[in-house]
Write a protein that holds these residues in place. Structure first.
Motif, mmCIF file in Angstrom:
data_model
loop_
_atom_site.group_PDB
_atom_site.id
_atom_site.type_symbol
_atom_site.label_atom_id
_atom_site.label_comp_id
_atom_site.label_asym_id
_atom_site.label_seq_id
_atom_site.Cartn_x
_atom_site.Cartn_y
_atom_site.Cartn_z
ATOM 1 N N THR A 56 0.712 -1.269 0.039
ATOM 2 C CA THR A 56 -0.061 -0.306 -0.104
ATOM 3 C C THR A 56 0.684 1.651 -0.105
ATOM 4 O O THR A 56 1.630 0.873 0.278
ATOM 5 N N ASN A 57 0.363 2.620 -0.828
ATOM 6 C CA ASN A 57 0.722 3.843 -0.703
ATOM 7 C C ASN A 57 -0.356 4.620 -0.137
ATOM 8 O O ASN A 57 -1.155 4.607 -0.751
ATOM 9 N N ILE A 58 0.448 5.701 0.847
ATOM 10 C CA ILE A 58 -1.063 5.962 1.295
ATOM 11 C C ILE A 58 -0.317 7.641 1.309
ATOM 12 O O ILE A 58 0.515 8.089 2.034
ATOM 13 N N VAL A 59 -0.711 8.716 1.076
ATOM 14 C CA VAL A 59 -0.184 9.711 1.513
ATOM 15 C C VAL A 59 -0.553 10.452 2.284
ATOM 16 O O VAL A 59 -1.083 10.150 4.125
ATOM 17 N N PRO A 60 0.993 11.659 3.120
ATOM 18 C CA PRO A 60 0.518 11.611 4.130
ATOM 19 C C PRO A 60 -0.772 12.134 5.103
ATOM 20 O O PRO A 60 -0.580 12.412 6.066
ATOM 21 N N SER A 61 -1.235 13.162 3.939
ATOM 22 C CA SER A 61 -2.703 13.694 4.812
ATOM 23 C C SER A 61 -3.487 12.975 5.116
ATOM 24 O O SER A 61 -4.194 13.220 6.168
ATOM 25 N N VAL A 62 -3.169 11.935 5.236
ATOM 26 C CA VAL A 62 -4.542 10.827 5.666
ATOM 27 C C VAL A 62 -3.481 9.487 6.349
ATOM 28 O O VAL A 62 -4.470 8.836 6.677
ATOM 29 N N THR A 63 -2.378 9.256 5.995
ATOM 30 C CA THR A 63 -1.527 8.257 6.561
ATOM 31 C C THR A 63 -1.869 8.349 8.177
ATOM 32 O O THR A 63 -2.379 9.680 8.913
ATOM 33 N N GLY A 64 -1.935 6.437 8.423
ATOM 34 C CA GLY A 64 -3.242 6.857 10.114
ATOM 35 C C GLY A 64 -4.534 7.000 10.050
ATOM 36 O O GLY A 64 -4.993 6.639 10.957
ATOM 37 N N ARG A 65 -4.432 7.698 9.159
ATOM 38 C CA ARG A 65 -6.269 7.822 9.633
ATOM 39 C C ARG A 65 -7.168 7.059 7.842
ATOM 40 O O ARG A 65 -7.946 6.706 9.053
ATOM 41 N N PHE A 66 -6.449 7.068 6.903
ATOM 42 C CA PHE A 66 -7.099 6.208 5.894
ATOM 43 C C PHE A 66 -6.524 4.564 5.601
ATOM 44 O O PHE A 66 -5.582 4.703 5.895
ATOM 45 N N THR A 67 -7.449 3.536 5.468
ATOM 46 C CA THR A 67 -6.559 2.089 4.646
ATOM 47 C C THR A 67 -7.069 1.687 3.726
ATOM 48 O O THR A 67 -8.316 1.939 3.459
ATOM 49 N N ILE A 68 -6.456 1.276 2.336
ATOM 50 C CA ILE A 68 -7.176 0.492 1.768
ATOM 51 C C ILE A 68 -6.812 -0.681 1.784
ATOM 52 O O ILE A 68 -5.324 -1.098 2.853
ATOM 53 N N SER A 69 -7.790 -1.522 1.254
ATOM 54 C CA SER A 69 -7.481 -2.783 1.767
ATOM 55 C C SER A 69 -8.578 -3.543 -0.603
ATOM 56 O O SER A 69 -8.842 -2.958 -0.121
ATOM 57 N N ARG A 70 -7.656 -4.852 -0.195
ATOM 58 C CA ARG A 70 -8.713 -5.250 -1.329
ATOM 59 C C ARG A 70 -9.211 -6.448 -1.402
ATOM 60 O O ARG A 70 -8.394 -7.190 -0.587
ATOM 61 N N ASP A 71 -9.998 -6.987 -1.962
ATOM 62 C CA ASP A 71 -11.048 -8.610 -2.137
ATOM 63 C C ASP A 71 -10.704 -8.687 -3.583
ATOM 64 O O ASP A 71 -11.572 -8.881 -3.941
ATOM 65 N N ASN A 72 -9.169 -9.812 -3.715
ATOM 66 C CA ASN A 72 -9.062 -10.179 -5.073
ATOM 67 C C ASN A 72 -10.269 -10.908 -5.637
ATOM 68 O O ASN A 72 -10.546 -11.567 -6.361
ATOM 69 N N ALA A 73 -11.055 -12.072 -4.214
ATOM 70 C CA ALA A 73 -12.168 -12.708 -4.515
ATOM 71 C C ALA A 73 -13.552 -12.310 -4.788
ATOM 72 O O ALA A 73 -14.255 -12.323 -5.746
ATOM 73 N N LYS A 74 -13.519 -10.605 -4.671
ATOM 74 C CA LYS A 74 -14.972 -10.432 -4.565
ATOM 75 C C LYS A 74 -15.002 -9.124 -5.261
ATOM 76 O O LYS A 74 -15.706 -8.648 -5.853
ATOM 77 N N ASN A 75 -13.715 -9.399 -6.747
ATOM 78 C CA ASN A 75 -12.767 -8.082 -7.416
ATOM 79 C C ASN A 75 -13.580 -6.249 -6.204
ATOM 80 O O ASN A 75 -13.834 -5.143 -7.238
ATOM 81 N N THR A 76 -13.380 -6.381 -5.461
ATOM 82 C CA THR A 76 -13.949 -5.345 -4.925
ATOM 83 C C THR A 76 -11.870 -4.099 -4.276
ATOM 84 O O THR A 76 -11.130 -4.982 -3.302
ATOM 85 N N VAL A 77 -12.293 -2.879 -3.278
ATOM 86 C CA VAL A 77 -10.896 -2.451 -3.020
ATOM 87 C C VAL A 77 -11.755 -1.170 -2.326
ATOM 88 O O VAL A 77 -12.806 -0.644 -2.435
ATOM 89 N N THR A 78 -11.132 -1.165 -0.565
ATOM 90 C CA THR A 78 -12.237 -0.602 -0.296
ATOM 91 C C THR A 78 -10.768 0.778 0.593
ATOM 92 O O THR A 78 -9.724 0.090 1.089
ATOM 93 N N LEU A 79 -11.971 1.761 0.570
ATOM 94 C CA LEU A 79 -10.964 2.713 1.599
ATOM 95 C C LEU A 79 -11.625 3.110 3.135
ATOM 96 O O LEU A 79 -12.424 3.779 2.824
ATOM 97 N N GLN A 80 -11.058 2.543 3.863
ATOM 98 C CA GLN A 80 -11.381 2.464 5.167
ATOM 99 C C GLN A 80 -10.741 4.376 6.228
ATOM 100 O O GLN A 80 -9.699 4.073 6.453
ATOM 101 N N MET A 81 -12.049 5.259 5.938
ATOM 102 C CA MET A 81 -11.650 6.514 6.199
ATOM 103 C C MET A 81 -12.154 7.167 7.706
ATOM 104 O O MET A 81 -12.786 6.678 7.966
ATOM 105 N N ASN A 82 -11.185 7.100 8.674
ATOM 106 C CA ASN A 82 -11.467 7.377 10.359
ATOM 107 C C ASN A 82 -10.791 8.708 10.248
ATOM 108 O O ASN A 82 -9.762 9.275 10.175
#
Length: 113
Positions: A56-82
């Motif tokens: 993963t590569n997260i830009v500094p302005s959101v590091t520690g707050r946003f998380t990106i993940s992917r599910d290759n079985a479901k063909n989805t990518v998710t951005l969790q924003m806290n």
């Protein structure tokens, strides 16, 4: 290539949102995926990306707050924003690259103070 984003909405500062992107039309597991955002007429900018191998590569302005993940079985990518901030308000676009950039239709995130 189709990228269908969902999960945007309005939230108060400090809240959370989970963006999801359903991808089709290509071999999902072989491609990097990511999220960009755009405020008004400004240039679209990268927020987070994830390689086909899961790095993963997260830009500094959101590091520690946003998380990106992917599910290759479901063909989805998710951005969790806290811990969202008003400056996170933007239209968020799902992204991938196959010989050129592809963006989904965008989902609006509004963070009120």
């Amino acid at each position: 290539v189709q990228l269908q984003a969902s999960g945007g909405g309005e939230v108060q500062a400090g809240g959370s949102l989970n963006l999801s992107c359903a991808a089709s039309g290509f071999i999902f597991r072989d491609r990097a995926m990511g999220w960009y955002r755009q405020v008004s007429e400004n240039e679209r900018s990268l927020v987070a990306a994830i390689t086909s191998g899961g790095m993963t590569n997260i830009v500094p302005s959101v590091t520690g707050r946003f998380t990106i993940s992917r599910d290759n079985a479901k063909n989805t990518v998710t951005l969790q924003m806290n811990n969202l901030e008003p400056d996170d308000s933007a239209v968020y676009y799902c992204w991938t690259y196959l010989e050129r950039d592809y963006f989904g239709q965008g989902t609006l995130v509004t963070v009120s103070s």
